[in-house]
Design a protein around this motif. Structure first.
Motif, PDB file in Angstrom:
ATOM      1  N   GLY A  20      21.748  35.344  25.857  1.00 33.11           N
ATOM      2  CA  GLY A  20      22.684  34.328  26.306  1.00 33.11           C
ATOM      3  C   GLY A  20      23.971  34.839  26.895  1.00 33.11           C
ATOM      4  O   GLY A  20      24.739  34.052  27.450  1.00 33.11           O
ATOM      5  N   MET A  21      24.252  36.131  26.785  1.00 32.38           N
ATOM      6  CA  MET A  21      25.475  36.646  27.382  1.00 32.38           C
ATOM      7  C   MET A  21      25.356  36.530  28.898  1.00 32.38           C
ATOM      8  O   MET A  21      24.494  37.150  29.511  1.00 32.38           O
ATOM      9  N   ASN A  22      26.235  35.720  29.505  1.00 35.17           N
ATOM     10  CA  ASN A  22      26.147  35.426  30.930  1.00 35.17           C
ATOM     11  C   ASN A  22      24.741  34.969  31.316  1.00 35.17           C
ATOM     12  O   ASN A  22      24.235  35.300  32.379  1.00 35.17           O
ATOM     13  N   PHE A  23      24.111  34.203  30.405  1.00 34.66           N
ATOM     14  CA  PHE A  23      22.767  33.654  30.603  1.00 34.66           C
ATOM     15  C   PHE A  23      21.761  34.769  30.880  1.00 34.66           C
ATOM     16  O   PHE A  23      20.892  34.664  31.740  1.00 34.66           O
ATOM     17  N   ALA A  24      21.893  35.854  30.113  1.00 36.58           N
ATOM     18  CA  ALA A  24      20.983  36.987  30.245  1.00 36.58           C
ATOM     19  C   ALA A  24      20.756  37.565  28.855  1.00 36.58           C
ATOM     20  O   ALA A  24      20.902  36.861  27.853  1.00 36.58           O
ATOM     21  N   ALA A  25      20.403  38.829  28.774  1.00 42.93           N
ATOM     22  CA  ALA A  25      20.205  39.529  27.506  1.00 42.93           C
ATOM     23  C   ALA A  25      20.999  40.825  27.557  1.00 42.93           C
ATOM     24  O   ALA A  25      20.944  41.547  28.554  1.00 42.93           O
ATOM     25  N   THR A  26      21.732  41.119  26.480  1.00 48.59           N
ATOM     26  CA  THR A  26      22.699  42.213  26.500  1.00 48.59           C
ATOM     27  C   THR A  26      22.602  43.040  25.224  1.00 48.59           C
ATOM     28  O   THR A  26      22.427  42.489  24.143  1.00 48.59           O
ATOM     29  N   HIS A  27      22.761  44.337  25.355  1.00 45.73           N
ATOM     30  CA  HIS A  27      22.834  45.208  24.182  1.00 45.73           C
ATOM     31  C   HIS A  27      24.151  44.962  23.451  1.00 45.73           C
ATOM     32  O   HIS A  27      25.209  44.835  24.072  1.00 45.73           O
ATOM     33  N   ALA A  28      24.073  44.924  22.129  1.00 41.26           N
ATOM     34  CA  ALA A  28      25.258  44.686  21.309  1.00 41.26           C
ATOM     35  C   ALA A  28      25.976  45.991  20.985  1.00 41.26           C
ATOM     36  O   ALA A  28      25.366  47.053  20.925  1.00 41.26           O
ATOM     37  N   PHE A  29      27.289  45.886  20.774  1.00 42.12           N
ATOM     38  CA  PHE A  29      28.157  46.948  20.256  1.00 42.12           C
ATOM     39  C   PHE A  29      28.311  48.132  21.202  1.00 42.12           C
ATOM     40  O   PHE A  29      28.603  49.249  20.769  1.00 42.12           O
ATOM     41  N   THR A  30      28.133  47.907  22.497  1.00 45.49           N
ATOM     42  CA  THR A  30      28.337  48.988  23.453  1.00 45.49           C
ATOM     43  C   THR A  30      29.814  49.290  23.685  1.00 45.49           C
ATOM     44  O   THR A  30      30.147  50.166  24.486  1.00 45.49           O
ATOM     45  N   ASP A  31      30.691  48.577  22.981  1.00 50.32           N
ATOM     46  CA  ASP A  31      32.119  48.867  23.026  1.00 50.32           C
ATOM     47  C   ASP A  31      32.571  49.669  21.806  1.00 50.32           C
ATOM     48  O   ASP A  31      33.769  49.840  21.594  1.00 50.32           O
ATOM     49  N   ARG A  32      31.629  50.189  21.026  1.00 47.74           N
ATOM     50  CA  ARG A  32      31.979  50.848  19.761  1.00 47.74           C
ATOM     51  C   ARG A  32      31.495  52.298  19.752  1.00 47.74           C
ATOM     52  O   ARG A  32      30.483  52.640  20.354  1.00 47.74           O
ATOM     53  N   PHE A  33      32.230  53.136  18.996  1.00 52.33           N
ATOM     54  CA  PHE A  33      31.720  54.457  18.677  1.00 52.33           C
ATOM     55  C   PHE A  33      30.709  54.330  17.547  1.00 52.33           C
ATOM     56  O   PHE A  33      30.692  53.346  16.804  1.00 52.33           O
ATOM     57  N   VAL A  34      29.890  55.356  17.397  1.00 52.85           N
ATOM     58  CA  VAL A  34      28.773  55.289  16.463  1.00 52.85           C
ATOM     59  C   VAL A  34      29.240  55.140  15.020  1.00 52.85           C
ATOM     60  O   VAL A  34      28.511  54.600  14.182  1.00 52.85           O
ATOM     61  N   ASP A  35      30.462  55.577  14.692  1.00 55.55           N
ATOM     62  CA  ASP A  35      30.938  55.462  13.314  1.00 55.55           C
ATOM     63  C   ASP A  35      31.670  54.149  13.047  1.00 55.55           C
ATOM     64  O   ASP A  35      32.223  53.951  11.967  1.00 55.55           O
ATOM     65  N   ASP A  36      31.676  53.233  14.019  1.00 55.83           N
ATOM     66  CA  ASP A  36      32.301  51.926  13.835  1.00 55.83           C
ATOM     67  C   ASP A  36      31.370  51.049  12.993  1.00 55.83           C
ATOM     68  O   ASP A  36      30.147  51.085  13.166  1.00 55.83           O
ATOM     69  N   PRO A  37      31.908  50.234  12.065  1.00 56.81           N
ATOM     70  CA  PRO A  37      31.023  49.373  11.264  1.00 56.81           C
ATOM     71  C   PRO A  37      30.407  48.232  12.046  1.00 56.81           C
ATOM     72  O   PRO A  37      29.404  47.651  11.601  1.00 56.81           O
ATOM     73  N   GLY A  38      30.975  47.881  13.200  1.00 63.02           N
ATOM     74  CA  GLY A  38      30.459  46.743  13.947  1.00 63.02           C
ATOM     75  C   GLY A  38      30.952  45.428  13.370  1.00 63.02           C
ATOM     76  O   GLY A  38      31.480  45.362  12.264  1.00 63.02           O
ATOM     77  N   PHE A  39      30.792  44.352  14.118  1.00 63.06           N
ATOM     78  CA  PHE A  39      31.228  43.030  13.686  1.00 63.06           C
ATOM     79  C   PHE A  39      30.520  42.654  12.389  1.00 63.06           C
ATOM     80  O   PHE A  39      29.293  42.631  12.319  1.00 63.06           O
ATOM     81  N   LEU A  40      31.306  42.399  11.335  1.00 60.94           N
ATOM     82  CA  LEU A  40      30.796  42.042  10.009  1.00 60.94           C
ATOM     83  C   LEU A  40      29.796  43.086   9.487  1.00 60.94           C
ATOM     84  O   LEU A  40      28.786  42.747   8.865  1.00 60.94           O
ATOM     85  N   ASP A  41      30.075  44.352   9.784  1.00 59.63           N
ATOM     86  CA  ASP A  41      29.312  45.487   9.231  1.00 59.63           C
ATOM     87  C   ASP A  41      27.882  45.575   9.754  1.00 59.63           C
ATOM     88  O   ASP A  41      27.013  46.164   9.113  1.00 59.63           O
ATOM     89  N   GLN A  42      27.623  45.064  10.940  1.00 60.64           N
ATOM     90  CA  GLN A  42      26.239  45.048  11.415  1.00 60.64           C
ATOM     91  C   GLN A  42      25.720  46.413  11.854  1.00 60.64           C
ATOM     92  O   GLN A  42      24.510  46.587  12.038  1.00 60.64           O
ATOM     93  N   LEU A  43      26.612  47.393  12.032  1.00 64.70           N
ATOM     94  CA  LEU A  43      26.156  48.751  12.325  1.00 64.70           C
ATOM     95  C   LEU A  43      26.004  49.579  11.049  1.00 64.70           C
ATOM     96  O   LEU A  43      25.762  50.784  11.116  1.00 64.70           O
ATOM     97  N   LEU A  44      26.147  48.905   9.904  1.00 61.84           N
ATOM     98  CA  LEU A  44      25.961  49.580   8.620  1.00 61.84           C
ATOM     99  C   LEU A  44      24.688  49.138   7.914  1.00 61.84           C
ATOM    100  O   LEU A  44      24.223  49.832   7.005  1.00 61.84           O
ATOM    101  N   VAL A  45      24.144  47.985   8.295  1.00 67.07           N
ATOM    102  CA  VAL A  45      22.983  47.439   7.587  1.00 67.07           C
ATOM    103  C   VAL A  45      21.911  47.008   8.590  1.00 67.07           C
ATOM    104  O   VAL A  45      22.209  46.620   9.715  1.00 67.07           O
ATOM    105  N   ALA A  46      20.656  47.072   8.151  1.00 65.94           N
ATOM    106  CA  ALA A  46      19.562  46.549   8.967  1.00 65.94           C
ATOM    107  C   ALA A  46      19.684  45.034   9.062  1.00 65.94           C
ATOM    108  O   ALA A  46      20.086  44.374   8.099  1.00 65.94           O
ATOM    109  N   HIS A  47      19.370  44.483  10.218  1.00 63.92           N
ATOM    110  CA  HIS A  47      19.436  43.035  10.391  1.00 63.92           C
ATOM    111  C   HIS A  47      18.470  42.617  11.489  1.00 63.92           C
ATOM    112  O   HIS A  47      17.942  43.457  12.228  1.00 63.92           O
ATOM    113  N   GLU A  48      18.252  41.335  11.588  1.00 61.78           N
ATOM    114  CA  GLU A  48      17.303  40.813  12.556  1.00 61.78           C
ATOM    115  C   GLU A  48      17.983  40.469  13.871  1.00 61.78           C
ATOM    116  O   GLU A  48      19.141  40.058  13.893  1.00 61.78           O
ATOM    117  N   CYS A  49      17.269  40.678  14.945  1.00 60.13           N
ATOM    118  CA  CYS A  49      17.730  40.356  16.295  1.00 60.13           C
ATOM    119  C   CYS A  49      16.634  39.554  16.988  1.00 60.13           C
ATOM    120  O   CYS A  49      15.495  39.509  16.531  1.00 60.13           O
TER     121      CYS A  49
END
Length: 779
Positions: free
Chosen positions: A617-646
């Motif tokens: 849905g990003m600009n009515f398309a599909a987009t990779h998440a967290f491309t504005d973060r370094f690898v050691d960033d936790p991500g929004f609500l810790d999503q780069l720390l835990v497995a989750h569904e996409c």
């Protein structure tokens, strides 16, 4: 009879064009082509080595010298040519594609007069839609800039983050920035934005924008009488959505209040777990608009549950309540929280439980905890939905037989006998309450215990490993893996250094899982590549030759049809493993029968995230998440720390069962030959009842498109746009409302980085998938 003279083409006369071509010693060929009579016109340029077309490029880069003259300055181009090619050639030239008109003067490669001047891009400013901009500037140090709109300074811009630009050997990390201009510019007029340094020096990057308060569709609706234009406004808002900064959340909440829930006669029992903070929760109950409730507080530590006390409360004071709200002590409910919960149960009588979004306070400011529709994997590793939830009385009484002793276990025991079912747990977008600060040390222990007990109740063998969280507790679920045959499928065409690095780096993980490798060779021609491929059999690596134009979907389909294996791991040849357990981790996620595909955390060589799951849905398309973060960033609500569904993950590294792959027909090679085939495949798995899991515990380096190049090249742009339009046509409903994303979050640019302006629809929602709308071939 004389024949009429053939029509003469409109003279794109050389005298009408201004151009330049120069070569730098680092192999960068740069230039520009400008038409004084049509300054808005952009050209595609062919680059020729010794008269043969080497590549084509679209001339749309910023040209400082034209900007200084007040001219339209986005007509430059730059391309890096490998030194070996330059040494082997005599002349280098540029021409307008299909017209043959020279651009600048040819470069004599046999002389040593190559220019040191180039137009290699040093900064970029992009309009994301609405009032939001992002960009980068090539600087080793953090910069503080000013945003200038129509000649006046309107905002401070901090270029303190990092992002990744370039391809293959030319990639590099640069300083990134993101900003919004004030809302007064959402007036439907065209404005120009530029940047300058603190010392007043102009940054060579500009952008033009137009924004509408509450979106174009909202403006049309407010004007009234333009029903015929409503569809146009809706489409515009999908393609060019607007956002506001997360820091403006309080004002955003006031501007976009949630709809008033319908009146309900449901009697709710409210259970407050823990002693510390219970008074705050009770005080908030007194302000509820829904008056039919009974409350009880259980003594004990934070997050703890006394099953006996809970049963006594349900049999006594709450005996006539058919729905129970469970709240962590210290939670401060919104005045309409109970009313929304009651209305949701009225509207969805099949729901056994529900949870909603929350807020939290940091540095004296309110921030949104905007959750997805129910996410089983994230519940196990983060317990995100257990701090405030509501449950049907009958389901709660059945679950209390397991004697849960904390909130995480009280929630997940609802699924002890159903597994990761998602069709009867509701999510309420929009905040229900403000969450107190968690004691993460205690919460991690309680979550680990709860997840272990739940998996044991389901008969799933797994280790539960405590992890360090940021906002929430975090654990890592390591399920046991049954013996199975696994094949890593690596499509390739020449580019031997990439393939060799890939195969060498994944060898330890492949050996650890006793997996096989199949290299799918798509018309490699270089002698060194052919020799390397011929030698792979000696190393136990199979090869499959597939001829024809590059079609990523077809290459993987033919591999799947050839193999007799349990699991396919699709892997790009520009992947480099950074650990030895990445494949094992993906197989552990795939151990759940209802998981259809697993994706990994991919990073650029410089450490910036390249793929953190896919958001629709990003600009009515599909987009990779967290491309504005370094690898050691936790991500929004810790999503780069835990497995989750996409909703989807990239096939640059994707594990899936071969049986599932064949059951849904593999990848669609007719409609999605190169782009979005992985997104479409994952969505068809979802439609078949499968979950898609992203795991940050599997980490690899990805030099994206190092093999085939970028999709925005002029000679590929048409194909990419067609595949994007086919994705929109087939999966438009999910692009509008991704259940794994929150409707309150922005849909411009990078996911999880702003607030949607206006927000999307916010009714209670299950994690259901709308049916795909097939498009006949040829349309």
């Amino acid at each position: 009879m004389s024949r009429p003279s053939p029509p003469q083409p409109e003279p794109l006369i050389r005298s009408k064009l201004v151009g330049r071509l120069e070569l730098a010693r680092d192999g960068t060929l740069s230039g520009f082509v400008y038409s004084p009579h049509a300054p808005e016109r952009r050209f595609t340029v062919e680059i020729l080595l010794d008269g043969l077309v080497f590549t084509t490029i679209y001339a749309d880069l910023f040209v400082p010298e034209l900007a200084e003259q007040g001219l339209q300055a986005t007509c430059g181009f730059a391309v890096t040519i490998e030194p070996d090619l330059l040494r082997a050639a005599r002349t280098l030239e540029a021409r307008l594609a299909n017209l043959g008109t020279p651009v600048g003067q040819p470069v004599d490669l046999e002389s040593d007069r190559a220019s040191l001047i180039d137009l290699h891009q040093r900064c970029e400013l992009c309009w994301l839609g609405g009032l939001r901009f992002q960009g980068w500037i090539d600087s080793e140090t953090a910069l503080f800039l000013e945003a200038i709109v129509d000649g006046k300074a309107v905002a401070h811009v901090h270029a303190t983050a990092w992002t990744h630009i370039g391809e293959a050997a030319a990639h590099r990390n640069v300083r990134a920035f993101e900003f919004h201009v004030p809302q007064r510019f959402a007036d439907g007029r065209v404005h120009r934005v530029s940047l300058r340094r603190e010392d007043g020096e102009q940054i060579p990057a500009t952008a033009v924008f137009v924004a509408f308060a509450d979106g174009l569709a909202g403006m049309i609706d407010a004007l009234g009488g333009y029903d015929a234009e409503c569809l146009r406004g809706k489409l515009y808002d999908q393609l060019i959505p607007a956002s506001l900064p997360l820091v403006d959340y309080v004002n955003w909440r006031d501007r976009f209040p949630l709809p008033v829930p319908r009146d309900s006669t449901l009697s709710l029992a409210v259970v407050i777990a823990g002693a510390a903070g219970a008074a705050q929760t009770l005080a908030a109950l007194e302000a509820q608009t829904h008056e039919n409730w009974t409350a009880g507080a259980m003594e004990g530590e934070p997050l703890s549950v006394d099953s006996d006390a809970l049963l006594e409360f349900l049999d006594g004071a709450a005996s006539d309540s058919h729905h129970v709200v469970i709240a962590m002590a210290g939670v401060v409910l919104e005045p309409n929280a109970l009313a929304r919960i009651a209305a949701a149960f009225d509207a969805y009588p099949g729901a056994i439980a529900l949870y909603g979004d929350l807020d939290f306070i940091a540095d004296g400011r309110l921030w949104p905890l905007a959750f997805p529709a129910f996410d089983y994997e994230r519940m196990l590793e983060q317990g995100y939905c257990a701090h405030l939830f509501a449950v049907r009385r009958s389901a709660l009484l059945a679950s209390l037989e397991t004697r849960p002793d904390n909130l995480y276990r009280l929630f997940n025991c609802l699924l002890d006998h159903t597994g990761p079912r998602e069709d009867n747990i509701l999510h309420l977008p929009g905040t229900l309450a403000t969450l107190p600060k968690l004691d993460r040390t205690n919460a991690i222990y309680q979550l680990a215990t709860a997840s272990q007990m739940h998996l044991e109740a389901r008969g799933v063998r797994a280790d539960v490993i405590p992890q360090q969280g940021n906002l929430f507790p975090a654990v890592r679920i390591a399920r046991a893996i049954a013996p199975q045959r696994v094949t890593v499928v690596v499509p390739t065409r020449d580019r031997l250094p990439l393939l060799r690095t890939c195969l060498d780096s994944i060898a330890p993980a492949v050996e650890r899982c006793r997996a096989d490798i199949l290299v799918v060779d798509n018309d490699s021609a270089a002698p060194d590549t052919l020799a390397y491929l011929a030698d792979l059999a000696r190393r136990g690596v199979r090869t499959l030759r597939v001829e024809g134009p590059f079609n990523f979907a077809r290459l993987n389909n033919q591999a799947a049809a050839t193999l007799d294996t349990d699991v396919l791991c699709l892997l790009n040849n520009d992947i480099e493993a950074s650990c030895d357990d990445w494949l094992e981790e993906m197989l552990r996620r795939l151990a759940e029968p209802d998981v259809g595909a697993v994706g990994a955390l991919l990073i650029w060589p410089g450490g910036v995230v390249q793929h953190g799951g896919v958001v629709l849905g990003m600009n009515f398309a599909a987009t990779h998440a967290f491309t504005d973060r370094f690898v050691d960033d936790p991500g929004f609500l810790d999503q780069l720390l835990v497995a989750h569904e996409c909703s989807a993950v990239t096939a640059a590294c994707l594990a899936t069962r071969r049986s599932d792959y064949l059951d849904v027909g593999g990848m669609d090679e007719a409609r999605f030959a190169v782009a979005f085939n992985d997104v479409d495949y994952c969505l068809r798995l979802r439609q078949a009842g499968k979950r898609i899991v992203f795991t940050p515990h599997s980490k690899l380096v990805h030099a994206e498109s190092a093999s085939r190049g970028a999709d925005d090249r002029a000679d590929r742009r048409g194909r990419f746009e067609r595949e994007l339009n086919l994705l929109r046509a087939r999966w438009g409903e999910w692009l509008n409302e991704d259940p794994n994303y929150n409707p309150q979050l922005s849909r411009d640019g990078i996911p999880y980085s702003g607030l949607a302006w206006p927000p999307g629809p916010r009714p209670p929602r299950y994690k259901h998938l709308a049916q795909a709308r097939d498009v006949p071939l040829g349309f």
